[in-house]
Design a protein around this motif. Structure first.
Motif, PDB file in Angstrom:
ATOM      1  N   ARG A 160       5.884  10.855  -3.850  1.00 29.66           N
ATOM      2  CA  ARG A 160       5.288  11.191  -5.092  1.00 29.66           C
ATOM      3  C   ARG A 160       6.478  11.649  -5.801  1.00 29.66           C
ATOM      4  NH1 ARG A 160       1.555  12.938  -1.292  1.00 29.66           N
ATOM      5  NH2 ARG A 160      -0.547  12.068  -1.730  1.00 29.66           N
ATOM      6  N   VAL A 161       6.356  11.122  -7.107  1.00 29.60           N
ATOM      7  CA  VAL A 161       7.595  11.338  -8.034  1.00 29.60           C
ATOM      8  C   VAL A 161       7.398  12.759  -8.543  1.00 29.60           C
ATOM      9  CG1 VAL A 161       8.668  10.688 -10.309  1.00 29.60           C
ATOM     10  CG2 VAL A 161       7.640   9.082  -8.640  1.00 29.60           C
ATOM     11  N   ASN A 162       8.385  13.517  -8.618  1.00 32.15           N
ATOM     12  CA  ASN A 162       8.454  14.978  -8.855  1.00 32.15           C
ATOM     13  C   ASN A 162       7.681  15.918  -8.239  1.00 32.15           C
ATOM     14  OD1 ASN A 162      10.765  14.208 -10.797  1.00 32.15           O
ATOM     15  ND2 ASN A 162       9.352  13.531 -12.345  1.00 32.15           N
ATOM     16  N   ALA A 163       7.215  15.542  -7.073  1.00 29.95           N
ATOM     17  CA  ALA A 163       6.328  15.956  -6.152  1.00 29.95           C
ATOM     18  C   ALA A 163       6.223  16.129  -4.794  1.00 29.95           C
ATOM     19  CB  ALA A 163       4.727  15.985  -6.832  1.00 29.95           C
ATOM     20  N   ASN A 164       5.929  17.163  -4.361  1.00 29.89           N
ATOM     21  CA  ASN A 164       5.969  17.144  -2.568  1.00 29.89           C
ATOM     22  C   ASN A 164       4.972  15.993  -2.043  1.00 29.89           C
ATOM     23  OD1 ASN A 164       7.814  18.967  -2.433  1.00 29.89           O
ATOM     24  ND2 ASN A 164       6.679  20.690  -2.711  1.00 29.89           N
ATOM     25  N   GLY A 165       5.321  15.499  -1.044  1.00 33.97           N
ATOM     26  CA  GLY A 165       4.139  14.589  -0.231  1.00 33.97           C
ATOM     27  C   GLY A 165       4.502  13.171  -0.414  1.00 33.97           C
ATOM     28  N   THR A 166       3.850  12.553   0.373  1.00 32.13           N
ATOM     29  CA  THR A 166       4.074  11.007   0.581  1.00 32.13           C
ATOM     30  C   THR A 166       2.479  10.465   0.562  1.00 32.13           C
ATOM     31  OG1 THR A 166       6.007  11.107   1.481  1.00 32.13           O
ATOM     32  CG2 THR A 166       5.107   9.118   1.709  1.00 32.13           C
ATOM     33  N   GLY A 167       2.298   9.222  -0.031  1.00 31.06           N
ATOM     34  CA  GLY A 167       0.877   8.427   0.175  1.00 31.06           C
ATOM     35  C   GLY A 167       0.912   7.985   1.524  1.00 31.06           C
ATOM     36  N   ASP A 168      -0.194   7.136   1.534  1.00 28.06           N
ATOM     37  CA  ASP A 168      -0.675   6.714   2.946  1.00 28.06           C
ATOM     38  C   ASP A 168      -0.683   5.044   3.028  1.00 28.06           C
ATOM     39  OD1 ASP A 168      -1.536   9.259   3.925  1.00 28.06           O
ATOM     40  OD2 ASP A 168      -3.267   9.114   3.355  1.00 28.06           O
ATOM     41  N   LEU A 169      -0.272   4.512   4.316  1.00 31.66           N
ATOM     42  CA  LEU A 169      -0.220   3.137   4.410  1.00 31.66           C
ATOM     43  C   LEU A 169      -1.662   2.783   4.920  1.00 31.66           C
ATOM     44  CD1 LEU A 169       0.852   0.105   4.238  1.00 31.66           C
ATOM     45  CD2 LEU A 169       2.050   0.741   6.593  1.00 31.66           C
ATOM     46  N   HIS A 170      -2.438   1.695   4.221  1.00 32.52           N
ATOM     47  CA  HIS A 170      -3.855   1.394   4.893  1.00 32.52           C
ATOM     48  C   HIS A 170      -3.693  -0.147   5.231  1.00 32.52           C
ATOM     49  CE1 HIS A 170      -5.491   4.937   2.945  1.00 32.52           C
ATOM     50  NE2 HIS A 170      -4.746   4.494   1.868  1.00 32.52           N
ATOM     51  N   VAL A 171      -3.942  -0.443   6.566  1.00 30.37           N
ATOM     52  CA  VAL A 171      -3.391  -1.564   7.520  1.00 30.37           C
ATOM     53  C   VAL A 171      -4.848  -2.208   7.486  1.00 30.37           C
ATOM     54  CG1 VAL A 171      -2.266  -2.760   9.263  1.00 30.37           C
ATOM     55  CG2 VAL A 171      -1.322  -0.501   8.442  1.00 30.37           C
ATOM     56  N   ARG A 172      -4.939  -3.325   7.181  1.00 30.85           N
ATOM     57  CA  ARG A 172      -6.044  -4.115   7.649  1.00 30.85           C
ATOM     58  C   ARG A 172      -5.992  -5.406   8.522  1.00 30.85           C
ATOM     59  NH1 ARG A 172      -9.210  -8.862   5.059  1.00 30.85           N
ATOM     60  NH2 ARG A 172     -11.307  -8.448   5.402  1.00 30.85           N
ATOM     61  N   LEU A 173      -6.634  -5.282   9.655  1.00 36.88           N
ATOM     62  CA  LEU A 173      -6.201  -6.358  10.604  1.00 36.88           C
ATOM     63  C   LEU A 173      -7.132  -7.534  10.392  1.00 36.88           C
ATOM     64  CD1 LEU A 173      -6.161  -4.243  13.824  1.00 36.88           C
ATOM     65  CD2 LEU A 173      -4.222  -4.822  12.197  1.00 36.88           C
ATOM     66  N   GLN A 174      -6.519  -8.564  10.432  1.00 42.34           N
ATOM     67  CA  GLN A 174      -7.372 -10.011  10.156  1.00 42.34           C
ATOM     68  C   GLN A 174      -7.184 -10.941  11.307  1.00 42.34           C
ATOM     69  OE1 GLN A 174      -9.378 -10.464   7.339  1.00 42.34           O
ATOM     70  NE2 GLN A 174      -9.724 -12.592   8.352  1.00 42.34           N
ATOM     71  N   LEU A 175      -7.997 -11.554  11.683  1.00 46.92           N
ATOM     72  CA  LEU A 175      -8.074 -12.387  12.735  1.00 46.92           C
ATOM     73  C   LEU A 175      -7.341 -13.747  12.298  1.00 46.92           C
ATOM     74  CD1 LEU A 175      -8.860 -13.507  15.511  1.00 46.92           C
ATOM     75  CD2 LEU A 175     -11.042 -14.162  14.584  1.00 46.92           C
ATOM     76  N   TRP A 176      -6.504 -14.039  13.100  1.00 48.15           N
ATOM     77  CA  TRP A 176      -5.867 -15.398  12.770  1.00 48.15           C
ATOM     78  C   TRP A 176      -6.515 -16.637  13.583  1.00 48.15           C
ATOM     79  CZ3 TRP A 176      -2.456 -18.154  16.245  1.00 48.15           C
ATOM     80  CH2 TRP A 176      -1.827 -19.389  15.889  1.00 48.15           C
TER      81      TRP A 176
END
Length: 217
Positions: A160-176
Motif C-alpha cells: 500500500r502506497v504511503n501506508a502499512n500493509g500489503t494486498g492479497d493474491l487470489h489464485v483461481r485454479l483452472q482445469l487444463w
C-alpha cells in the motif's frame, strides 16, 4: 544594466481611473512596459533576452514508491523550470503509468491470477507453483478440488502506497484440457469414463457465489 521603469516608477503596477454612472473606479494592472518587474534592462543579453534563463534538457532521478498505480503522481519541489531573472524554480509533477503484467489482474493492492492444473492434480491433490510479483510460491492443492476454486494468499499482493500493509493474491485454479492425446492417455480416459459416476444434479454453490462468499460480498 537595468534602470527604473519610467512608466510605473518602479512599482511594477499602473493605475487607471475610470468614471462611470456609479462614480470613479481605480483599476490596478501589471505595467505593460516592464511587465510588472519595475525595472527595464537597457542592454538585454542576446542569448536569454534579459530573462536570465535559457531552454535546455535535464534528467532527474525519481524514487518510485512501491505499489504505485497508474494515474498516481508525486511532486518534486524546486526542480522545475527556473524563474525569470533569478526567480524561484518551479515544481515537477511526475504522473505514473504502470505497465501491465500479463500474469495478473490488479484491483488496488490485490492481484488476481489463474493457474492451469491437470485433472489428477485436482482429484488427488498436489503442490503447484504460483507466480507472485517476484518469483513463485508453492500452493498446496487439497484432494477433490474443483476447477475454478479460488485460493487466497494473504500478503502476497502489492504494498500500500504511503501506508502499512500489503494486498492479497487470489489464485483461481483452472482445469487444463490437452488438445491431443496419446494412445495410452486416450485408453485411460476412456476407461475412466466407463467407471466414473455421472456429474451430480446438485452441484452446490457456483463459482461466483463462492467468490462473493470468500470476499465477504
Amino acid at each position: 544594466s537595468s534602470s527604473i521603469c519610467t512608466m510605473c516608477g518602479g512599482s511594477g503596477e499602473v493605475r487607471r481611473a475610470q468614471r462611470s454612472f456609479f462614480g470613479q473606479f481605480v483599476t490596478v494592472a501589471p505595467c505593460p512596459t516592464c511587465k510588472g518587474e519595475g525595472q527595464i534592462i537597457e542592454s538585454p543579453c542576446k542569448k536569454c533576452r534579459g530573462e536570465g534563463r535559457m531552454r535546455g534538457d535535464q534528467s532527474i532521478k525519481v524514487s518510485v514508491p512501491a505499489g504505485v498505480a497508474t494515474g498516481q503522481y508525486m511532486t518534486l519541489r524546486g526542480v522545475g523550470n527556473a524563474g525569470a531573472r533569478n526567480g524561484e524554480r518551479g515544481d515537477v509533477h511526475v504522473v505514473f503509468e504502470v505497465a501491465d503484467d500479463p500474469r495478473f489482474e490488479r484491483d488496488g493492492e490485490d492481484l488476481y491470477t489463474e493457474v492451469l492444473v491437470t485433472y489428477p492434480q485436482l482429484v488427488l491433490g498436489a503442490t503447484v507453483e504460483v507466480p507472485v510479483v517476484i518469483g513463485t510460491v508453492a500452493l498446496s492443492v487439497p484432494p477433490s478440488t474443483q476447477s475454478g476454486q479460488v485460493f487466497h494468499l494473504r500478503g502476497r499482493g502489492l504494498p500500500r502506497v504511503n501506508a502499512n500493509g500489503t494486498g492479497d493474491l487470489h489464485v483461481r485454479l483452472q482445469l487444463w484440457t490437452p488438445e491431443k492425446l496419446g494412445a495410452e492417455e486416450g485408453e485411460l480416459i476412456a476407461r475412466l469414463g466407463e467407471i466414473q459416476p455421472s456429474v451430480p444434479a446438485d452441484r452446490g454453490k457456483g463459482f461466483w457465489a463462492k467468490m462473493k462468499e470468500a470476499l465477504g460480498a
